[in-house]
Design an enzyme around this catalytic site. Structure first.
Site, PDB file in Angstrom:
ATOM      1  N   SER A   1      -1.546  -8.001   1.965  1.00 35.03           N
ATOM      2  CA  SER A   1      -1.750  -7.376   0.474  1.00 35.03           C
ATOM      3  C   SER A   1      -3.227  -8.021  -0.088  1.00 35.03           C
ATOM      4  O   SER A   1      -3.421  -7.551  -1.121  1.00 35.03           O
ATOM      5  CB  SER A   1      -0.733  -7.734  -0.408  1.00 35.03           C
ATOM      6  OG  SER A   1       0.443  -7.375  -0.075  1.00 35.03           O
TER       7      SER A   1
ATOM      8  N   ASP B   1       9.268  -1.717   0.261  1.00 33.57           N
ATOM      9  CA  ASP B   1       8.581  -2.733  -0.608  1.00 33.57           C
ATOM     10  C   ASP B   1       8.940  -4.386  -0.491  1.00 33.57           C
ATOM     11  O   ASP B   1      10.215  -4.402   0.092  1.00 33.57           O
ATOM     12  CB  ASP B   1       8.802  -2.338  -1.952  1.00 33.57           C
ATOM     13  CG  ASP B   1       7.545  -3.013  -2.989  1.00 33.57           C
ATOM     14  OD1 ASP B   1       6.765  -2.022  -3.194  1.00 33.57           O
ATOM     15  OD2 ASP B   1       7.864  -3.993  -3.236  1.00 33.57           O
TER      16      ASP B   1
ATOM     17  N   HIS C   1       9.730  -1.811  -8.157  1.00 36.43           N
ATOM     18  CA  HIS C   1       9.058  -2.342  -9.381  1.00 36.43           C
ATOM     19  C   HIS C   1       9.512  -1.441 -10.591  1.00 36.43           C
ATOM     20  O   HIS C   1       8.662  -1.637 -11.825  1.00 36.43           O
ATOM     21  CB  HIS C   1       7.609  -2.414  -9.074  1.00 36.43           C
ATOM     22  CG  HIS C   1       7.359  -3.535  -8.236  1.00 36.43           C
ATOM     23  ND1 HIS C   1       7.554  -3.431  -6.877  1.00 36.43           N
ATOM     24  CD2 HIS C   1       6.964  -4.918  -8.447  1.00 36.43           C
ATOM     25  CE1 HIS C   1       7.325  -4.557  -6.114  1.00 36.43           C
ATOM     26  NE2 HIS C   1       6.769  -5.158  -7.277  1.00 36.43           N
TER      27      HIS C   1
ATOM     28  N   CYS D   1       2.731  -4.091  -5.578  1.00 38.56           N
ATOM     29  CA  CYS D   1       3.720  -3.094  -5.346  1.00 38.56           C
ATOM     30  C   CYS D   1       3.261  -2.448  -4.106  1.00 38.56           C
ATOM     31  O   CYS D   1       2.166  -1.732  -4.384  1.00 38.56           O
ATOM     32  CB  CYS D   1       3.849  -2.414  -6.562  1.00 38.56           C
ATOM     33  SG  CYS D   1       4.913  -0.872  -6.182  1.00 38.56           S
TER      34      CYS D   1
END
Length: 633
Positions: free
Chosen positions: A337, A376, A382, A395
């Site tokens: 990420s 996720d 989320h 997210c």
């Protein structure tokens, strides 16, 4: 009766014959003597200078004198590589009656390794018997003392002083400074033999290798009086050698090299990664200067400088943790990420998203007409998130959805602008390329026609830095620096200056700008950087436990890269996996927020969580560089 009488002897005729022979012999002798005299005149008078020079050359041997290697310093002038006097153990073959027995007894004393004896025997046979063979490059005080007691038992074996490369900070600087090692056949193929005459070592990795031309210096020479066998004989050179004809030349020492590395920061990062496998790179985003470059685990470069045994080298080479491998510049990992801030900018610039768009995150994402669920990291989801929340809370579903509109080629284009997927050009070399996939790349990478097709699902997993995507810690640090400067980029470099060892004149190496990211919308930059700020110092940021309460503002992004694949509906707990199968932990950051002075990227292999494992290490490095107590937060 007259026929029985002897003929009367002609004395005059015989005398004339004799005299003619004498005259002929005298003429020949005079002619031969003239030839000899003429030759002597030619040798002694006409060609005197030529043969005098040749005779001097026969009795005088030119011996190269190796230069003193330049020193290496950190940015504050602290020594990272120096030359120390040491004693080496030598054997003169012609003075040893039984070389095999002598070597066996030296091994019994622990001065050499038994497995190296065949190599020493070969060296003793391959060269002139009067030339010494080096058995050990650096003796400890204890070894010197032990051998001094035993010396009478080892005729032809002795120790002599020399300069040895020494790295006072050992493992902490091994992967950036590099090390020197014995010259090999491969080295001599690309080095100037004249310049390296008399030199036994050369730079092998890191700064020692890439700046070898500066550090080595220029070889000098001296003239030695020798006998017909080439052995040096005692002499007063001032009497036997014409100092004008045979003038010695002193070697020119190598240049000193100053690095941009901060030794204290390097040591802090080394201690933070102790006991782990990973890498950290910290740089100044305004110049590209590398402040710290650490790969863990590391090794002691002094082992290479003094010559290690075969068993020691095998131990390093066979170590499953790969201490010789420079993870900082060669390690290629899924970036996870950490690429989300860059993808957020790409999506804003291309119109694939906007600052008000919200996505409902239910914990998974599905492509239209496809039952496969892309999960996720947060199983329950989320809820509704916009771009700010998608970055700060990391997210996955938001970026899954945006990636469909963005497309893999746009992802490739923008990540390429930040320096991912290509060598950065750092001045110590040895880099891996990394990989940012695209349709064109896949067509070239695979031969099977079905494998050459790019699938939408591959774009989805690429949006969270998985799949084919790979990046080095150095590339991530460069990308973090580009985020800090809002798109301005510099070539990363370790060497800051080169200094002439004789004059002290220092040549500074200026920052080298490279093509910037090409995003001019200030509002887009503000939004993404504020979201990165919220990662560490926002109420719901993934690394808020690390950044909250810090005395300065910072921005960052955590990442977790999956090591093993799991089935569609299977859950797993990192604690249940073998240690080397657990997720990698990544983190990028920069600080202070408004005027960034440091950008950091790191990976902890099998560290499980970028927020809880990697982020505290990054913050400790930024704290130290910015002058804050690590306990201030």
């Amino acid at each position: 009766m007259s026929a029985l009488l002897s003929p009367i002897k002609d004395i005059h005729s015989e005398r004339r014959l004799f005299m003619s022979r004498v005259v002929l012999a005298a003429v020949i002798s005079i002619l031969l003597l003239g030839v000899v005299i003429a030759r002597l005149v030619q040798l002694q008078v006409v060609d005197h200078a030529l043969f005098a020079e040749k005779s001097q050359g026969n009795r005088v041997r030119i011996e190269p004198v190796p230069p003193i290697r330049g020193l290496i310093f950190d940015r504050a002038g602290r020594v990272l590589a120096e030359n120390l006097p040491a004693y080496q153990l030598e054997l003169v073959p012609e003075q040893v009656a039984d070389i095999d027995d002598t070597l066996q007894r030296l091994a019994a004393l622990g001065l050499i390794e038994s497995e190296d004896i065949p190599r020493y025997k070969e060296l003793s046979r391959s060269g002139p018997r009067f030339k010494p063979v080096t058995l050990k490059l650096r003796l400890t005080d204890e070894e010197i003392a032990n051998f001094a007691i035993q010396r009478p038992r080892f005729p032809g074996v002795d120790f002599r002083p020399r300069l040895v490369r020494h790295y006072p900070h050992g493992e902490a600087i091994a992967h950036v400074v590099g090390y020197v090692g014995a010259l090999s056949t491969q080295d001599l193929e690309h080095l100037d033999p004249a310049r390296y005459a008399g030199t036994s070592h050369t730079g092998k990795t890191g700064v020692e290798s890439r700046f070898e031309a500066d550090l080595h210096g220029d070889t000098g020479y001296r003239h030695l009086v020798t006998n017909a066998r080439g052995r040096q004989v005692p002499s007063d050179t001032s009497e036997l050698i014409d100092s004008q004809t045979f003038e010695n030349q002193a070697p020119a020492p190598g240049a000193n090299v100053y690095l941009s590395i901060d030794l204290e920061l390097q040591q802090i990062a080394t201690r933070a990664l102790e006991g782990r496998r990973g890498a950290l790179v910290a740089l100044d985003p305004q110049t590209g200067e590398i402040l710290a470059l650490v790969s863990a685990p590391s090794f002691d470069p002094n082992l290479f400088a003094v010559g290690m045994t075969s068993s020691q080298f095998r131990e390093l080479q066979d170590n499953p943790d790969r201490p010789l491998f420079n993870r900082a510049v060669r390690g290629a990992y899924p970036p996870g990420s950490t690429i989300k801030p860059m993808l957020a900018l790409a999506a804003l610039e291309t119109g694939a998203t906007n600052l008000t768009r919200k996505t409902i995150c239910r914990g998974y994402f599905q492509l239209p007409g496809n039952e496969h669920r892309y999960r996720d990291w947060k199983p329950g989801g989320h809820g509704p998130v916009d771009l700010h929340e998608a970055v700060s809370q990391s997210c996955d579903v938001y970026f899954y959805e945006v990636s469909v509109d963005l497309g893999i080629d746009a992802i490739h284009d923008y990540l390429d602008r930040f320096g991912l997927g290509a060598q950065t050009g750092i001045d110590i070399g040895g880099e891996s390329n990394g990989l940012v996939p695209s349709r064109d790349w896949k067509r070239r990478a695979f031969s099977n026609r079905d494998d050459q097709r790019w699938y939408h699902g591959e774009t989805v997993i690429a949006s969270i830095g998985q799949g084919y995507m790979l990046a080095t810690p150095l590339q991530l640090a460069v990308a973090a620096g580009a985020l800090a400067t809002r798109g301005e980029r510099f070539r990363p470099r370790v060497v800051a200056a080169v200094e002439d060892a004789l004059t002290g004149e220092r040549t500074l190496l200026m920052p080298e700008p490279v093509t910037d990211v090409g995003i001019d919308n200030a509002r887009h930059w503000d939004s993404v950087i504020e979201a990165m700020h919220a990662v560490l110092q926002g109420p719901r940021g993934t690394a808020r436990a690390v950044g909250m309460g810090a005395p300065y503002e910072m921005a960052g992004k955590s990442g977790t890269a999956q090591v093993v694949s799991i089935a569609q509906d299977e859950e797993y707990d990192d604690a249940e996996l073998e240690e080397r199968q657990r997720d990698h932990a990544l983190f990028i950051a920069f600080a202070p927020l408004d005027e960034p002075r440091i950008a950091v990227a790191l990976i902890v292999e099998n560290g499980e969580s970028g927020s809880s494992i990697a982020a505290p290490i990054a913050k400790s490095v930024m704290d130290a560089y910015l002058g804050y107590d690590g306990d201030a937060s």
